[in-house]
Scaffold this motif. Structure first.
Motif, PDB file in Angstrom:
ATOM      1  N   LYS B  72       3.337  -5.238   8.942  1.00  0.00           N
ATOM      2  CA  LYS B  72       3.872  -4.068   8.255  1.00  0.00           C
ATOM      3  C   LYS B  72       2.827  -3.426   7.352  1.00  0.00           C
ATOM      4  O   LYS B  72       2.826  -2.209   7.167  1.00  0.00           O
ATOM      5  CB  LYS B  72       5.090  -4.494   7.426  1.00  0.00           C
ATOM      6  CG  LYS B  72       6.096  -3.404   7.203  1.00  0.00           C
ATOM      7  CD  LYS B  72       7.183  -3.917   6.277  1.00  0.00           C
ATOM      8  CE  LYS B  72       6.643  -4.105   4.858  1.00  0.00           C
ATOM      9  NZ  LYS B  72       7.636  -4.573   3.900  1.00  0.00           N
ATOM     10  N   ALA B  73       1.926  -4.261   6.801  1.00  0.00           N
ATOM     11  CA  ALA B  73       1.012  -3.797   5.755  1.00  0.00           C
ATOM     12  C   ALA B  73       0.168  -2.567   6.122  1.00  0.00           C
ATOM     13  O   ALA B  73       0.128  -1.617   5.345  1.00  0.00           O
ATOM     14  CB  ALA B  73       0.124  -4.949   5.291  1.00  0.00           C
ATOM     15  N   PRO B  74      -0.504  -2.531   7.307  1.00  0.00           N
ATOM     16  CA  PRO B  74      -1.329  -1.362   7.612  1.00  0.00           C
ATOM     17  C   PRO B  74      -0.540  -0.057   7.641  1.00  0.00           C
ATOM     18  O   PRO B  74      -1.001   0.968   7.144  1.00  0.00           O
ATOM     19  CB  PRO B  74      -1.889  -1.676   9.003  1.00  0.00           C
ATOM     20  CG  PRO B  74      -1.831  -3.130   9.119  1.00  0.00           C
ATOM     21  CD  PRO B  74      -0.636  -3.557   8.346  1.00  0.00           C
ATOM     22  N   ILE B  78      -0.993   3.268   5.145  1.00  0.00           N
ATOM     23  CA  ILE B  78      -1.238   4.649   5.539  1.00  0.00           C
ATOM     24  C   ILE B  78      -0.243   5.582   4.842  1.00  0.00           C
ATOM     25  O   ILE B  78      -0.602   6.668   4.371  1.00  0.00           O
ATOM     26  CB  ILE B  78      -1.179   4.786   7.075  1.00  0.00           C
ATOM     27  CG1 ILE B  78      -2.391   4.079   7.681  1.00  0.00           C
ATOM     28  CG2 ILE B  78      -1.172   6.241   7.496  1.00  0.00           C
ATOM     29  CD1 ILE B  78      -2.318   3.878   9.159  1.00  0.00           C
ATOM     30  N   VAL B  79       1.033   5.145   4.725  1.00  0.00           N
ATOM     31  CA  VAL B  79       2.022   5.954   4.008  1.00  0.00           C
ATOM     32  C   VAL B  79       1.617   6.077   2.541  1.00  0.00           C
ATOM     33  O   VAL B  79       1.724   7.144   1.940  1.00  0.00           O
ATOM     34  CB  VAL B  79       3.423   5.324   4.128  1.00  0.00           C
ATOM     35  CG1 VAL B  79       4.434   6.122   3.331  1.00  0.00           C
ATOM     36  CG2 VAL B  79       3.838   5.260   5.575  1.00  0.00           C
ATOM     37  N   PHE B  85      -3.565  10.117  -2.719  1.00  0.00           N
ATOM     38  CA  PHE B  85      -4.464  11.262  -2.778  1.00  0.00           C
ATOM     39  C   PHE B  85      -3.936  12.346  -3.713  1.00  0.00           C
ATOM     40  O   PHE B  85      -4.706  13.015  -4.397  1.00  0.00           O
ATOM     41  CB  PHE B  85      -4.726  11.836  -1.383  1.00  0.00           C
ATOM     42  CG  PHE B  85      -5.857  11.150  -0.704  1.00  0.00           C
ATOM     43  CD1 PHE B  85      -7.146  11.292  -1.167  1.00  0.00           C
ATOM     44  CD2 PHE B  85      -5.636  10.321   0.376  1.00  0.00           C
ATOM     45  CE1 PHE B  85      -8.195  10.638  -0.574  1.00  0.00           C
ATOM     46  CE2 PHE B  85      -6.680   9.651   0.983  1.00  0.00           C
ATOM     47  CZ  PHE B  85      -7.957   9.816   0.513  1.00  0.00           C
ATOM     48  N   TYR B  86      -2.602  12.481  -3.772  1.00  0.00           N
ATOM     49  CA  TYR B  86      -2.029  13.439  -4.713  1.00  0.00           C
ATOM     50  C   TYR B  86      -2.396  13.041  -6.139  1.00  0.00           C
ATOM     51  O   TYR B  86      -2.873  13.859  -6.935  1.00  0.00           O
ATOM     52  CB  TYR B  86      -0.505  13.487  -4.540  1.00  0.00           C
ATOM     53  CG  TYR B  86       0.159  14.383  -5.541  1.00  0.00           C
ATOM     54  CD1 TYR B  86       0.063  15.760  -5.423  1.00  0.00           C
ATOM     55  CD2 TYR B  86       0.852  13.841  -6.625  1.00  0.00           C
ATOM     56  CE1 TYR B  86       0.636  16.581  -6.357  1.00  0.00           C
ATOM     57  CE2 TYR B  86       1.435  14.650  -7.558  1.00  0.00           C
ATOM     58  CZ  TYR B  86       1.337  16.031  -7.427  1.00  0.00           C
ATOM     59  OH  TYR B  86       1.899  16.837  -8.366  1.00  0.00           O
ATOM     60  N   ALA B  87      -2.225  11.724  -6.457  1.00  0.00           N
ATOM     61  CA  ALA B  87      -2.537  11.242  -7.805  1.00  0.00           C
ATOM     62  C   ALA B  87      -4.020  11.390  -8.098  1.00  0.00           C
ATOM     63  O   ALA B  87      -4.424  11.688  -9.215  1.00  0.00           O
ATOM     64  CB  ALA B  87      -2.114   9.781  -7.955  1.00  0.00           C
ATOM     65  N   MET B  88      -4.850  11.208  -7.057  1.00  0.00           N
ATOM     66  CA  MET B  88      -6.294  11.300  -7.251  1.00  0.00           C
ATOM     67  C   MET B  88      -6.724  12.734  -7.578  1.00  0.00           C
ATOM     68  O   MET B  88      -7.552  12.956  -8.464  1.00  0.00           O
ATOM     69  CB  MET B  88      -6.987  10.829  -5.985  1.00  0.00           C
ATOM     70  CG  MET B  88      -8.377  10.382  -6.231  1.00  0.00           C
ATOM     71  SD  MET B  88      -9.007   9.607  -4.777  1.00  0.00           S
ATOM     72  CE  MET B  88     -10.727   9.704  -5.181  1.00  0.00           C
ATOM     73  N   VAL B 177       3.469  -2.655  -0.042  1.00  0.00           N
ATOM     74  CA  VAL B 177       2.437  -2.776   0.987  1.00  0.00           C
ATOM     75  C   VAL B 177       2.093  -4.231   1.266  1.00  0.00           C
ATOM     76  O   VAL B 177       2.038  -4.660   2.406  1.00  0.00           O
ATOM     77  CB  VAL B 177       1.172  -1.992   0.577  1.00  0.00           C
ATOM     78  CG1 VAL B 177       0.068  -2.219   1.590  1.00  0.00           C
ATOM     79  CG2 VAL B 177       1.486  -0.521   0.482  1.00  0.00           C
ATOM     80  N   VAL B 178       1.839  -5.038   0.214  1.00  0.00           N
ATOM     81  CA  VAL B 178       1.283  -6.361   0.498  1.00  0.00           C
ATOM     82  C   VAL B 178       2.154  -7.550   0.073  1.00  0.00           C
ATOM     83  O   VAL B 178       1.763  -8.681   0.305  1.00  0.00           O
ATOM     84  CB  VAL B 178      -0.105  -6.542  -0.152  1.00  0.00           C
ATOM     85  CG1 VAL B 178      -1.099  -5.643   0.508  1.00  0.00           C
ATOM     86  CG2 VAL B 178      -0.046  -6.315  -1.635  1.00  0.00           C
ATOM     87  N   GLU B 179       3.319  -7.316  -0.550  1.00  0.00           N
ATOM     88  CA  GLU B 179       4.064  -8.513  -0.987  1.00  0.00           C
ATOM     89  C   GLU B 179       5.396  -8.660  -0.293  1.00  0.00           C
ATOM     90  O   GLU B 179       5.901  -7.729   0.279  1.00  0.00           O
ATOM     91  CB  GLU B 179       4.266  -8.472  -2.500  1.00  0.00           C
ATOM     92  CG  GLU B 179       2.960  -8.831  -3.183  1.00  0.00           C
ATOM     93  CD  GLU B 179       3.133  -9.086  -4.666  1.00  0.00           C
ATOM     94  OE1 GLU B 179       4.264  -9.015  -5.164  1.00  0.00           O
ATOM     95  OE2 GLU B 179       2.123  -9.355  -5.302  1.00  0.00           O
TER      96      GLU B 179
END
Lengths: 121, 179, 95
Positions: B72-74, B78-79, B85-88, B177-179
């Motif tokens: 599921k992580a990848p 991507i989502v 990018f908006y926050a960046m 994403v990762v947990e």
């Protein structure tokens, strides 16, 4: 001027503004931590836009080039993507390493209103 | 074994990205890869994964132990890139504003994001560094607390409010994403 | 000389060089060694960008290969200097 030139001018202009702001921020801010803010964020963002401009240019040249020249542009775009990923992975980590080293070597944040690291040390 | 597979796939992708354009055939697909390079990619990826497995298998509380989450992580990552990018972009306009006006109120605050895996903490720390007005300075390895340099400190009362003000929804994203 | 997409890249490379020049003054001035490392890190990022832009302008893929290696090596350098700064303090040395 055609569309690709205008798109390139827009991308490069954004990149140039942020790169210059990052470099000027190194002189505008008072201490290491605030300088890191300007240096890492602004220059990373500027370089992303530069790389996007190069990728756009590569894709455009690929469609215009003859068959024997085309593989060179695929290599150009793929390697630019790898370089961009490397920058995105390494830049924040490097900034974090510098900030941590600065804090542990005893540099106080200037004009700080709050400093939670003081109670731990 | 799962560590080995993850390493193998990522090394294979990296090698193939680096040798793209070696094909020599016709059209975009024909120009991408030659058979020799694909063979070399597989051999080298197996070698690299076998060597690096021993080094990377040491991290605590890895996601890699759970195959379902690993697949599921990848996709979640991507989502995650879109809000990132908006926050960046927002972060950079913020930095630009502060470079021009010189209006800052810096400070170092401690937050407790309650993430368990090393990978989740790394991801959160890096996202915080690239987003508005914040920079990760240090981490308390036992509790997972992050020390964050904040360029424009806002007054907050509870811990949750402070986490919200520092990194928005990023801890929730790292967890997804990762947990 | 015609003004096309490639020439825009050359202008971008020029601006990056200007950014490198401005950052160099921070290396010369910087009161602490940490300030100098920050400026060096900035210059490394800009050099990678410069190599990408020039590689696309001159159509030399090898420039971009070197940019990748440079990005990784400069990261290792930064980490190494940061480690050194931490430990020299713990052993009681000055920076």
């Amino acid at each position: 001027m055609d569309a690709i030139t205008i798109a390139m001018i827009v991308l490069i202009a954004i990149s140039a503004i942020f790169v210059l702001l990052g470099a000027i921020g190194l002189h505008r801010f008072p201490d290491v931590y605030t300088r890191l803010h300007a240096a890492t964020k602004a220059t990373t963002f500027g370089t992303i836009f530069l790389a996007v401009a190069v990728i756009a240019h590569g894709v455009y040249s690929y469609t215009k080039a003859g068959a024997p020249d085309q593989p060179a542009y695929i290599v150009l775009v793929a390697h630019t993507i790898v370089a961009l990923i490397m920058l995105l992975l390494t830049n924040p980590t490097g900034a974090h390493a510098i900030a941590r080293a600065a804090r542990r070597s005893g540099i106080e944040p200037e004009r700080a209103v709050i400093d939670d690291t003081r109670e731990v040390r | 074994m799962i560590t080995f597979l993850v390493l193998f796939v990522s090394m294979l992708l990296l090698y193939l990205l680096l040798v793209a354009g070696s094909g020599g055939g016709d059209g975009l697909l024909g120009q991408l890869f030659s058979y020799q390079e694909i063979g070399a990619a597989i051999v080298l990826a197996i070698l690299t994964a076998a060597i690096a497995r021993a080094m990377l298998g040491k991290a605590k509380n890895r996601v890699m132990n759970n195959p379902g989450k690993l697949l599921k992580a990848p996709f979640m990552f991507i989502v995650f890139l879109f809000p990132f990018f908006y926050a960046m972009a927002e972060a950079n306009l913020d930095v630009a504003y502060r470079v021009i006006t010189g209006r800052i109120r810096p400070g170092i605050v401690r937050i407790r994001p309650k993430l368990k895996t090393d990978l989740g903490r790394t991801m959160l720390a890096n996202s915080i560094t690239l987003t508005p007005g914040t920079l990760t300075v240090d981490i308390d390895e036992k509790s997972g607390d992050l020390f964050i340099h904040w360029i424009n400190v806002k007054d907050t009362k509870t811990d949750d409010e402070r986490i919200k003000a520092v990194c928005g929804s990023f801890p929730a994203w790292a967890r997804r994403v990762v947990e | 000389m015609t003004f096309g997409p490639s020439e825009v890249l050359l202008i971008g490379a020029g601006v990056l060089s200007l950014g490198i020049l401005i950052s160099l003054f921070r290396i010369l001035l910087g009161p602490t060694s940490a300030d100098r490392v920050v400026a060096m890190d900035t210059i490394n990022t800009l050099v990678v960008g410069l190599m990408i832009a020039l590689g696309a302008f001159y159509r030399q893929v090898v420039f971009i290969d070197i940019a990748i290696v440079y990005a990784i090596l400069s990261f290792v350098t930064t980490i190494f200097i940061a480690r050194y700064m931490e430990q020299s303090r713990e052993k009681g040395g000055s920076d």
